[in-house]
Design a protein around this motif. Structure first.
Motif, PDB file in Angstrom:
ATOM      1  N   MET A   1       5.176  17.677  -4.803  1.00  0.00           N
ATOM      2  CA  MET A   1       3.851  17.080  -4.691  1.00  0.00           C
ATOM      3  C   MET A   1       3.057  17.891  -3.686  1.00  0.00           C
ATOM      4  N   VAL A   2       1.885  18.245  -4.097  1.00  0.00           N
ATOM      5  CA  VAL A   2       0.998  18.979  -3.210  1.00  0.00           C
ATOM      6  C   VAL A   2       0.571  18.117  -2.044  1.00  0.00           C
ATOM      7  N   ASP A   3      -0.038  18.744  -1.075  1.00  0.00           N
ATOM      8  CA  ASP A   3      -0.445  18.029   0.134  1.00  0.00           C
ATOM      9  C   ASP A   3      -1.364  16.854  -0.174  1.00  0.00           C
ATOM     10  N   LEU A   4      -1.001  15.732   0.409  1.00  0.00           N
ATOM     11  CA  LEU A   4      -1.843  14.539   0.358  1.00  0.00           C
ATOM     12  C   LEU A   4      -2.007  14.040   1.777  1.00  0.00           C
ATOM     13  N   PRO A   5      -3.170  13.514   2.088  1.00  0.00           N
ATOM     14  CA  PRO A   5      -3.354  12.954   3.433  1.00  0.00           C
ATOM     15  C   PRO A   5      -2.350  11.837   3.682  1.00  0.00           C
ATOM     16  N   LYS A   6      -1.703  11.868   4.813  1.00  0.00           N
ATOM     17  CA  LYS A   6      -0.687  10.851   5.148  1.00  0.00           C
ATOM     18  C   LYS A   6      -1.312   9.579   5.700  1.00  0.00           C
ATOM     19  N   ASP A   7      -2.541   9.685   6.175  1.00  0.00           N
ATOM     20  CA  ASP A   7      -3.184   8.546   6.833  1.00  0.00           C
ATOM     21  C   ASP A   7      -4.215   7.843   5.948  1.00  0.00           C
ATOM     22  N   LYS A   8      -4.193   8.134   4.644  1.00  0.00           N
ATOM     23  CA  LYS A   8      -5.165   7.547   3.723  1.00  0.00           C
ATOM     24  C   LYS A   8      -4.453   6.846   2.581  1.00  0.00           C
ATOM     25  N   LYS A   9      -5.120   5.863   2.027  1.00  0.00           N
ATOM     26  CA  LYS A   9      -4.663   5.219   0.805  1.00  0.00           C
ATOM     27  C   LYS A   9      -5.487   5.828  -0.330  1.00  0.00           C
ATOM     28  N   ILE A  10      -4.811   6.193  -1.399  1.00  0.00           N
ATOM     29  CA  ILE A  10      -5.462   6.898  -2.493  1.00  0.00           C
ATOM     30  C   ILE A  10      -5.713   5.918  -3.639  1.00  0.00           C
ATOM     31  N   ILE A  11      -6.950   5.881  -4.104  1.00  0.00           N
ATOM     32  CA  ILE A  11      -7.313   5.058  -5.246  1.00  0.00           C
ATOM     33  C   ILE A  11      -7.503   5.981  -6.443  1.00  0.00           C
ATOM     34  N   LEU A  12      -6.669   5.779  -7.458  1.00  0.00           N
ATOM     35  CA  LEU A  12      -6.808   6.492  -8.722  1.00  0.00           C
ATOM     36  C   LEU A  12      -7.575   5.578  -9.672  1.00  0.00           C
TER      37      LEU A  12
ATOM     38  N   ILE B   1      -9.343   7.336  -0.015  1.00  0.00           N
ATOM     39  CA  ILE B   1      -9.863   8.510  -0.712  1.00  0.00           C
ATOM     40  C   ILE B   1      -9.595   8.280  -2.195  1.00  0.00           C
ATOM     41  N   PHE B   2     -10.227   9.079  -3.036  1.00  0.00           N
ATOM     42  CA  PHE B   2     -10.241   8.801  -4.463  1.00  0.00           C
ATOM     43  C   PHE B   2      -9.874  10.010  -5.299  1.00  0.00           C
ATOM     44  N   ALA B   3      -9.338   9.717  -6.479  1.00  0.00           N
ATOM     45  CA  ALA B   3      -9.117  10.740  -7.500  1.00  0.00           C
ATOM     46  C   ALA B   3      -9.219  10.063  -8.860  1.00  0.00           C
ATOM     47  N   ALA B   4      -9.916  10.705  -9.772  1.00  0.00           N
ATOM     48  CA  ALA B   4      -9.988  10.183 -11.133  1.00  0.00           C
ATOM     49  C   ALA B   4      -8.634  10.367 -11.810  1.00  0.00           C
ATOM     50  N   LEU B   5      -8.255   9.413 -12.630  1.00  0.00           N
ATOM     51  CA  LEU B   5      -7.008   9.526 -13.384  1.00  0.00           C
ATOM     52  C   LEU B   5      -6.998  10.802 -14.229  1.00  0.00           C
ATOM     53  N   GLN B   6      -8.176  11.232 -14.675  1.00  0.00           N
ATOM     54  CA  GLN B   6      -8.291  12.387 -15.552  1.00  0.00           C
ATOM     55  C   GLN B   6      -8.296  13.714 -14.805  1.00  0.00           C
ATOM     56  N   SER B   7      -8.402  13.676 -13.487  1.00  0.00           N
ATOM     57  CA  SER B   7      -8.481  14.916 -12.701  1.00  0.00           C
ATOM     58  C   SER B   7      -7.104  15.561 -12.559  1.00  0.00           C
ATOM     59  N   VAL B   8      -7.101  16.822 -12.182  1.00  0.00           N
ATOM     60  CA  VAL B   8      -5.837  17.541 -11.966  1.00  0.00           C
ATOM     61  C   VAL B   8      -5.017  16.842 -10.889  1.00  0.00           C
ATOM     62  N   LYS B   9      -5.639  16.510  -9.773  1.00  0.00           N
ATOM     63  CA  LYS B   9      -4.935  15.839  -8.676  1.00  0.00           C
ATOM     64  C   LYS B   9      -4.460  14.451  -9.108  1.00  0.00           C
TER      65      LYS B   9
ATOM     66  N   LYS C   1      -3.669  13.485 -12.137  1.00  0.00           N
ATOM     67  CA  LYS C   1      -2.524  13.676 -13.039  1.00  0.00           C
ATOM     68  C   LYS C   1      -1.269  14.069 -12.265  1.00  0.00           C
ATOM     69  N   GLU C   2      -1.420  14.885 -11.217  1.00  0.00           N
ATOM     70  CA  GLU C   2      -0.264  15.261 -10.387  1.00  0.00           C
ATOM     71  C   GLU C   2       0.349  14.025  -9.722  1.00  0.00           C
ATOM     72  N   ILE C   3      -0.494  13.155  -9.200  1.00  0.00           N
ATOM     73  CA  ILE C   3      -0.006  11.940  -8.533  1.00  0.00           C
ATOM     74  C   ILE C   3       0.663  11.019  -9.550  1.00  0.00           C
ATOM     75  N   ILE C   4       0.046  10.859 -10.704  1.00  0.00           N
ATOM     76  CA  ILE C   4       0.620  10.013 -11.762  1.00  0.00           C
ATOM     77  C   ILE C   4       1.994  10.546 -12.179  1.00  0.00           C
ATOM     78  N   ASP C   5       2.093  11.862 -12.350  1.00  0.00           N
ATOM     79  CA  ASP C   5       3.387  12.466 -12.707  1.00  0.00           C
ATOM     80  C   ASP C   5       4.406  12.245 -11.593  1.00  0.00           C
TER      81      ASP C   5
END
Length: 138
Positions: free
Chosen positions: A1-12, A37-45, A47-51
């Motif tokens: 998994m690529v770098d993700l902020p450790k101090d944030k909750k991510i909303i997909l 912080i946010f990422a669209a389900l359809q975005s590269v990031k 999809k990486e998180i979903i995988d």
């Protein structure tokens, strides 16, 4: 998994859904402690998180709240936990957690199933303004 902020909750979220995009803008407005912080389900990031989480989004048509190294939540539980981060009247959403998850998710699924019909759909994912760009994963 690529770098993700450790101090944030991510909303997909569904990046082409008008209801979802409006909800993201509301979360940004009420996120006074800069928790999300946010990422669209359809975005590269996205999809990486979903995988990484091994979520089959064809079976879970949902918002996902992911707290790295802690847990993730979907559907009504994700939505309610997001709202619980806000203060004031939003604190009352905690009461809804006492309802059975199956009931909450039935309501959630009904809205999710009809969201494009009721609120519309974009051709492409929302592109954040320069002021909001820092709130989105690339």
């Amino acid at each position: 998994m690529v770098d993700l902020p450790k101090d944030k909750k991510i909303i997909l979220f569904d990046g082409v859904c008008n209801l979802c995009n409006t909800s993201v803008l509301k979360v940004i407005k009420y996120d006074r402690n800069n928790v999300f912080i946010f990422a669209a389900l359809q975005s590269v990031k996205g999809k990486e998180i979903i995988d990484y989480l091994a979520i089959d989004i064809s079976k879970i048509d949902s918002i996902i709240l992911f707290e790295p190294n802690v847990s993730y939540e979907v559907k009504s539980t994700a939505a309610l936990k997001i709202m619980q981060e806000f203060k004031g009247i939003w604190s009352l959403t905690k009461v809804l957690m006492i309802l059975p998850e199956n009931f909450r998710n039935t309501v959630y699924d009904y809205i999710a199933k009809n969201r494009y019909k009721w609120f519309g759909k974009k051709e492409t994912c929302m592109i954040p303004t320069p002021e909001l760009k820092a709130k989105f994963l690339n």
